[in-house]
Enzyme design. Structure first.
Site, PDB file in Angstrom:
ATOM      1  N   ASP A   1      -9.921   2.608   2.195  1.00  0.00           N
ATOM      2  CA  ASP A   1      -9.998   2.176   3.593  1.00  0.00           C
ATOM      3  C   ASP A   1     -10.424   3.188   4.593  1.00  0.00           C
ATOM      4  O   ASP A   1     -11.224   2.720   5.523  1.00  0.00           O
ATOM      5  CB  ASP A   1      -8.585   1.883   4.260  1.00  0.00           C
ATOM      6  CG  ASP A   1      -8.022   0.466   3.353  1.00  0.00           C
ATOM      7  OD1 ASP A   1      -8.749  -0.316   2.947  1.00  0.00           O
ATOM      8  OD2 ASP A   1      -6.817   0.189   3.309  1.00  0.00           O
TER       9      ASP A   1
ATOM     10  N   LYS B   1       0.902  -1.349   0.117  1.00  0.00           N
ATOM     11  CA  LYS B   1       0.078  -0.050  -0.019  1.00  0.00           C
ATOM     12  C   LYS B   1       0.986   1.240   0.187  1.00  0.00           C
ATOM     13  O   LYS B   1       0.419   2.498  -0.321  1.00  0.00           O
ATOM     14  CB  LYS B   1      -0.917   0.129   1.423  1.00  0.00           C
ATOM     15  CG  LYS B   1      -2.030  -1.092   1.078  1.00  0.00           C
ATOM     16  CD  LYS B   1      -2.950  -0.955   2.293  1.00  0.00           C
ATOM     17  CE  LYS B   1      -4.140  -1.976   2.199  1.00  0.00           C
ATOM     18  NZ  LYS B   1      -5.037  -1.911   2.959  1.00  0.00           N
TER      19      LYS B   1
END
Length: 270
Positions: A105, A69
């Site tokens: 997220d 990420k």
């Protein structure tokens, strides 16, 4: 769903990633909305090679998960301001050859938590210092939470604390800290290693809210023990579905069939 010469390709990139239910969820959404697309898992440690492959093959979108990420960011053409502020990307959109990084997220975590508890002014503790911890820490601070972070690596934990304005504590000190909300962002307890918890049971106190972003198993050892100790528990399925719904919107421009996505994953986890 019929795969043909016009089928668009999407996927999830990570390592490990074969356990992921993202293909199940997104393929159900594509099918329900009659979108000619397929979503598959790409398990790879070669992030640069994977992104080159995405460009070369014209893959339309990618979910980015464990270990990639943050490392994916310099490989992309553009980063959405929210993802840039967080320092983590979990979604890539291929817009006419330009690879743009986003972070969903934040949306997923806040919506999932808000179904159970308000975070404003609460004392929160995040376990872990990876990409998901960055996103959740950022959105908690934006909602006026008093934030602490515990991580096995003090160096990584302190770096994240500096980035999101949090207080670092050692993992062994978690037992001495009283918080309103505890969130596990580590992989401890994930299938197939389901018998483990990232913290001892003495951490839990009645009235706490305990969230685990792991969704497989649906009830982790962490959540089971927390519930037995009188805590309110939040499973990872909500965050998983909500962040996936936002990915679907970014890729297709359509609102996601959230109920369809949730039902297919819940049926698999039963």
């Amino acid at each position: 769903m019929i795969i043909n010469q016009h089928t668009e390709l999407y996927g999830v990139l990570g390592n490990p990633v074969r356990h992921s239910l993202s293909p199940l969820m997104h393929n159900a959404a594509f099918s329900y909305e009659n979108i000619n697309a397929v979503y598959v898992a790409f398990e790879s440690t070669d992030i640069e090679g994977a992104i080159r492959g995405m460009r070369g093959l014209g893959i339309k979108g990618m979910s980015v998960t464990i270990f990639h990420k943050t490392s994916v960011i310099p490989l992309l053409d553009e980063i959405d301001p929210l993802a840039k502020a967080i320092g983590a990307v979990n979604t890539i959109v291929n817009k006419n050859g330009k690879l743009i990084g986003y972070n969903t997220d934040t949306t997923g975590a806040l919506r999932a938590l808000s179904d159970f508890v308000q975070v404003n002014g609460k004392r929160c503790l995040i376990l872990g210092a990876g990409g998901a911890a960055r996103a959740i820490g950022y959105i908690l601070k934006k909602n006026n939470a008093d934030l602490m972070i515990a991580n096995r690596s003090a160096e990584r934990g302190k770096a994240l604390c500096r980035a999101v304005d949090a207080v670092f504590i050692k993992l062994e000190e978690v037992i001495d800290v009283e918080v309103d909300i505890l969130i596990n962002t580590t992989s401890v307890g994930m299938s197939p290693h389901t018998d483990f918890s990232p913290v001892p049971e003495d951490v839990f106190r009645p009235g706490m809210t305990v969230m685990d972003i792991i969704y497989n198993p649906k009830t982790t050892t962490l959540l089971r023990v927390a519930s037995e100790k009188g805590c309110k528990t939040v499973g990872g399925l909500g965050m998983f579905i909500y962040q996936g719904a936002e990915q679907f919107r970014l890729w297709t421009g359509k609102d996601a069939p959230v109920d369809i996505m949730r039902n297919v994953v819940e049926e698999f986890l039963i």
